[in-house]
Design a protein around this motif. Structure first.
Motif, PDB file in Angstrom:
ATOM      1  N   VAL A  55       1.097  -1.290   0.143  1.00 21.21           N
ATOM      2  CA  VAL A  55       0.226   0.199  -0.125  1.00 21.21           C
ATOM      3  C   VAL A  55       0.947   1.009  -0.134  1.00 21.21           C
ATOM      4  O   VAL A  55       0.695   2.599  -0.951  1.00 21.21           O
ATOM      5  CB  VAL A  55      -0.930   0.048   0.769  1.00 21.21           C
ATOM      6  N   GLY A  56       2.011   1.250   0.199  1.00 16.13           N
ATOM      7  CA  GLY A  56       2.826   2.151   0.779  1.00 16.13           C
ATOM      8  C   GLY A  56       3.634   2.542  -0.600  1.00 16.13           C
ATOM      9  O   GLY A  56       3.807   3.763  -1.435  1.00 16.13           O
ATOM     10  N   SER A  57       4.391   1.273  -1.532  1.00 15.34           N
ATOM     11  CA  SER A  57       4.646   1.422  -2.371  1.00 15.34           C
ATOM     12  C   SER A  57       3.736   1.761  -3.513  1.00 15.34           C
ATOM     13  O   SER A  57       3.469   2.537  -4.346  1.00 15.34           O
ATOM     14  CB  SER A  57       4.778   0.139  -3.188  1.00 15.34           C
ATOM     15  N   ILE A  58       1.804   1.648  -3.852  1.00 12.70           N
ATOM     16  CA  ILE A  58       0.723   1.909  -4.384  1.00 12.70           C
ATOM     17  C   ILE A  58       0.751   3.932  -4.045  1.00 12.70           C
ATOM     18  O   ILE A  58       0.251   4.033  -5.355  1.00 12.70           O
ATOM     19  CB  ILE A  58      -0.137   1.529  -4.172  1.00 12.70           C
ATOM     20  N   GLU A  59       0.730   4.129  -2.747  1.00 10.06           N
ATOM     21  CA  GLU A  59       0.464   5.211  -2.679  1.00 10.06           C
ATOM     22  C   GLU A  59       1.287   6.322  -3.416  1.00 10.06           C
ATOM     23  O   GLU A  59       0.937   6.801  -3.584  1.00 10.06           O
ATOM     24  CB  GLU A  59       0.221   5.897  -1.068  1.00 10.06           C
ATOM     25  N   CYS A  60       3.088   5.683  -2.997  1.00 13.04           N
ATOM     26  CA  CYS A  60       3.742   6.757  -3.735  1.00 13.04           C
ATOM     27  C   CYS A  60       4.340   6.721  -5.101  1.00 13.04           C
ATOM     28  O   CYS A  60       3.703   8.096  -5.520  1.00 13.04           O
ATOM     29  CB  CYS A  60       5.309   6.030  -3.692  1.00 13.04           C
ATOM     30  N   ILE A  61       3.400   5.897  -6.234  1.00 11.94           N
ATOM     31  CA  ILE A  61       3.240   6.275  -7.737  1.00 11.94           C
ATOM     32  C   ILE A  61       2.106   6.666  -7.649  1.00 11.94           C
ATOM     33  O   ILE A  61       2.003   7.493  -8.729  1.00 11.94           O
ATOM     34  CB  ILE A  61       3.831   4.251  -7.883  1.00 11.94           C
ATOM     35  N   LEU A  62       1.004   6.457  -7.206  1.00 10.43           N
ATOM     36  CA  LEU A  62      -0.481   7.279  -7.387  1.00 10.43           C
ATOM     37  C   LEU A  62       0.012   8.685  -7.446  1.00 10.43           C
ATOM     38  O   LEU A  62      -0.465   9.228  -7.781  1.00 10.43           O
ATOM     39  CB  LEU A  62      -1.563   6.875  -6.611  1.00 10.43           C
ATOM     40  N   LEU A  63       0.416   9.240  -5.603  1.00 12.01           N
ATOM     41  CA  LEU A  63       0.866  10.645  -6.184  1.00 12.01           C
ATOM     42  C   LEU A  63       1.480  10.969  -7.384  1.00 12.01           C
ATOM     43  O   LEU A  63       1.192  12.400  -7.621  1.00 12.01           O
ATOM     44  CB  LEU A  63       1.661  10.727  -4.627  1.00 12.01           C
ATOM     45  N   ALA A  64       1.967  10.107  -7.858  1.00 13.24           N
ATOM     46  CA  ALA A  64       3.251  10.780  -9.544  1.00 13.24           C
ATOM     47  C   ALA A  64       1.601  10.954  -9.849  1.00 13.24           C
ATOM     48  O   ALA A  64       1.753  11.618 -11.044  1.00 13.24           O
ATOM     49  CB  ALA A  64       4.225   9.850  -9.571  1.00 13.24           C
ATOM     50  N   VAL A  65       0.678   9.767 -10.416  1.00 14.20           N
ATOM     51  CA  VAL A  65      -0.008   9.817 -11.303  1.00 14.20           C
ATOM     52  C   VAL A  65      -0.674  11.017 -11.171  1.00 14.20           C
ATOM     53  O   VAL A  65      -1.547  11.476 -12.386  1.00 14.20           O
ATOM     54  CB  VAL A  65      -0.692   8.776 -11.463  1.00 14.20           C
ATOM     55  N   MET A  66      -1.310  11.399  -9.943  1.00 14.22           N
ATOM     56  CA  MET A  66      -2.091  12.756  -9.926  1.00 14.22           C
ATOM     57  C   MET A  66      -1.143  13.856 -10.064  1.00 14.22           C
ATOM     58  O   MET A  66      -2.303  14.561 -10.783  1.00 14.22           O
ATOM     59  CB  MET A  66      -2.786  12.381  -8.319  1.00 14.22           C
ATOM     60  N   ALA A  67      -0.231  13.631  -9.985  1.00  9.33           N
ATOM     61  CA  ALA A  67       0.388  14.909 -10.107  1.00  9.33           C
ATOM     62  C   ALA A  67       0.567  15.130 -12.012  1.00  9.33           C
ATOM     63  O   ALA A  67       0.907  15.986 -12.758  1.00  9.33           O
ATOM     64  CB  ALA A  67       2.102  15.062 -10.243  1.00  9.33           C
ATOM     65  N   TYR A  68       0.500  14.288 -12.376  1.00  4.64           N
ATOM     66  CA  TYR A  68       0.563  14.073 -14.090  1.00  4.64           C
ATOM     67  C   TYR A  68      -0.938  14.913 -14.576  1.00  4.64           C
ATOM     68  O   TYR A  68      -0.992  15.510 -15.387  1.00  4.64           O
ATOM     69  CB  TYR A  68       0.974  12.612 -14.348  1.00  4.64           C
ATOM     70  N   ASP A  69      -1.304  14.003 -13.740  1.00 11.72           N
ATOM     71  CA  ASP A  69      -3.360  14.705 -13.880  1.00 11.72           C
ATOM     72  C   ASP A  69      -3.415  16.404 -13.658  1.00 11.72           C
ATOM     73  O   ASP A  69      -4.048  16.824 -14.412  1.00 11.72           O
ATOM     74  CB  ASP A  69      -4.454  14.021 -13.234  1.00 11.72           C
ATOM     75  N   ARG A  70      -2.175  16.920 -12.820  1.00  4.63           N
ATOM     76  CA  ARG A  70      -2.672  18.221 -12.722  1.00  4.63           C
ATOM     77  C   ARG A  70      -2.188  18.847 -13.318  1.00  4.63           C
ATOM     78  O   ARG A  70      -2.308  19.695 -14.417  1.00  4.63           O
ATOM     79  CB  ARG A  70      -2.514  18.403 -11.085  1.00  4.63           C
ATOM     80  N   TYR A  71      -0.191  18.500 -14.278  1.00  5.90           N
ATOM     81  CA  TYR A  71       0.064  18.518 -15.215  1.00  5.90           C
ATOM     82  C   TYR A  71      -1.099  19.367 -16.784  1.00  5.90           C
ATOM     83  O   TYR A  71      -0.789  20.305 -16.957  1.00  5.90           O
ATOM     84  CB  TYR A  71       1.012  18.281 -15.263  1.00  5.90           C
ATOM     85  N   ALA A  72      -2.007  18.352 -16.756  1.00 10.57           N
ATOM     86  CA  ALA A  72      -2.644  17.694 -17.986  1.00 10.57           C
ATOM     87  C   ALA A  72      -3.897  18.982 -17.553  1.00 10.57           C
ATOM     88  O   ALA A  72      -4.275  19.404 -19.049  1.00 10.57           O
ATOM     89  CB  ALA A  72      -2.841  16.265 -17.774  1.00 10.57           C
TER      90      ALA A  72
END
Length: 317
Positions: free
Chosen positions: A107-124
């Motif tokens: 879960v900790g690893s998934i959350e790290c990567i999900l936060l990066a995905v959310m940053a890409y979403d904000r970039y878009a």
């Protein structure tokens, strides 16, 4: 009776904060309140994102996933910690320790990567506003979440068995309040540097690489915001990203300090409180951050609460 790796049929002893008995009652009360707030807050975010059709967008799809992960993250260890804080029994079964370690790592690893995905979403959303819905189409959102989950599970599948099978020569006392990887590795009675270096490598891939992607995304976002001429436009763009940036700072600030040190050189007490921070305080704060700083979430929450209140009133004879 002990098996080859030093565990017993009764499992392990979680030392936790037992060396500070006066602190245990205070920690129980504080952690029980924080855990209750975390469960209620994240459950509310998930419920609101599902029930309000206006929130059926990529941003809130990722937010609902983040809230679900926060629920899993806290629940993986906080209930066991509360049990151990409440009474004299500080034990955890071997199976319970395995499940706790696997859940915590994945879960900790998934959350790290999900936060990066959310940053890409904000970039878009900020840098490509006219093409946002084309870029962040539902299939891509599902694939990005699947990549996050898959990467986190691979980390846990590899590191959990390696950590649990290290010889411990009868050592059963875990100097922590949960079965956390660094604490379990320190119990080994053999040279565990290979496992530590593998854990450090995974940390680079799962913690540092997503952080670099987050910083890169926000670098482009900052450049785009500075090009906006109106102050109102700049504030709107900033407000779009501020909640996520706050969550990233809280989560990564503590987790990097813990895991990006070869040999895990931080002190035990410091490690316990830092783990407690990103395992309980951060999941408790995330719903508050997104609710207090987001008009859409606040509006949806009021709408859902009003609907529930009306249903409750109609059910009264």
């Amino acid at each position: 009776m002990e098996n080859s790796n030093g565990s017993s049929e009764y499992g392990f002893i979680l030392v936790g904060f037992s060396d500070r008995p006066k602190l245990e009652l205070v920690l129980f009360i504080v952690n029980f309140i924080l855990y209750t707030v975390a469960v209620l807050g994240n459950s509310t975010i998930i419920l609101v994102c599902i029930l309000d059709s206006r929130l059926h967008t990529p941003m809130y799809f990722f937010l609902a996933n983040l809230s679900f992960l926060d629920l899993c993250f806290s629940t993986s260890c906080i209930p066991q910690m509360l049990v151990n804080l409440w009474g004299p029994d500080k034990t955890i079964s071997y199976a319970g320790c395995v499940v706790q370690l696997f859940s915590f790592l994945s879960v900790g690893s998934i959350e790290c990567i999900l936060l990066a995905v959310m940053a890409y979403d904000r970039y878009a959303a900020v840098c490509k506003p006219l093409h946002y819905l084309v870029i962040m189409h539902p299939q891509l959102c599902l694939r990005l979440v699947a990549v996050a989950w898959g990467s986190g599970l691979v980390n846990a599948i590899v590191m959990s068995p390696l950590t649990m099978t290290l010889p411990r020569c009868g050592r059963l006392r875990i100097n922590h309040f949960l079965c956390e990887m660094p604490a379990l590795i320190k119990m080994a009675c053999v040279d565990a540097r290979a496992v530590e270096m593998l854990a450090f490598t995974f940390a680079i891939l799962i913690v540092l690489l997503p952080l670099v992607l987050i910083l890169l995304s926000y670098g482009y976002i900052t450049a785009a915001v500075l090009k906006i001429k109106s102050a109102a436009g700049r504030w709107k763009a900033f407000n779009t990203c501020s909640s996520h940036l706050t969550v990233v700072s809280l989560f990564y600030g503590s987790i990097i300090y813990m895991y990006m040190q070869p040999g895990n050189s931080s002190s035990q007490d410091q490690g316990k409180f830092l783990t407690l921070f990103y395992n309980l305080v951060t999941p408790m704060l995330n719903p508050l951050i997104y609710t207090l700083r987001n008009k859409e979430v606040k509006g949806a929450l009021k709408k859902v609460m009003l609907r529930i209140l009306l249903l409750w009133c109609c059910s009264i004879p």
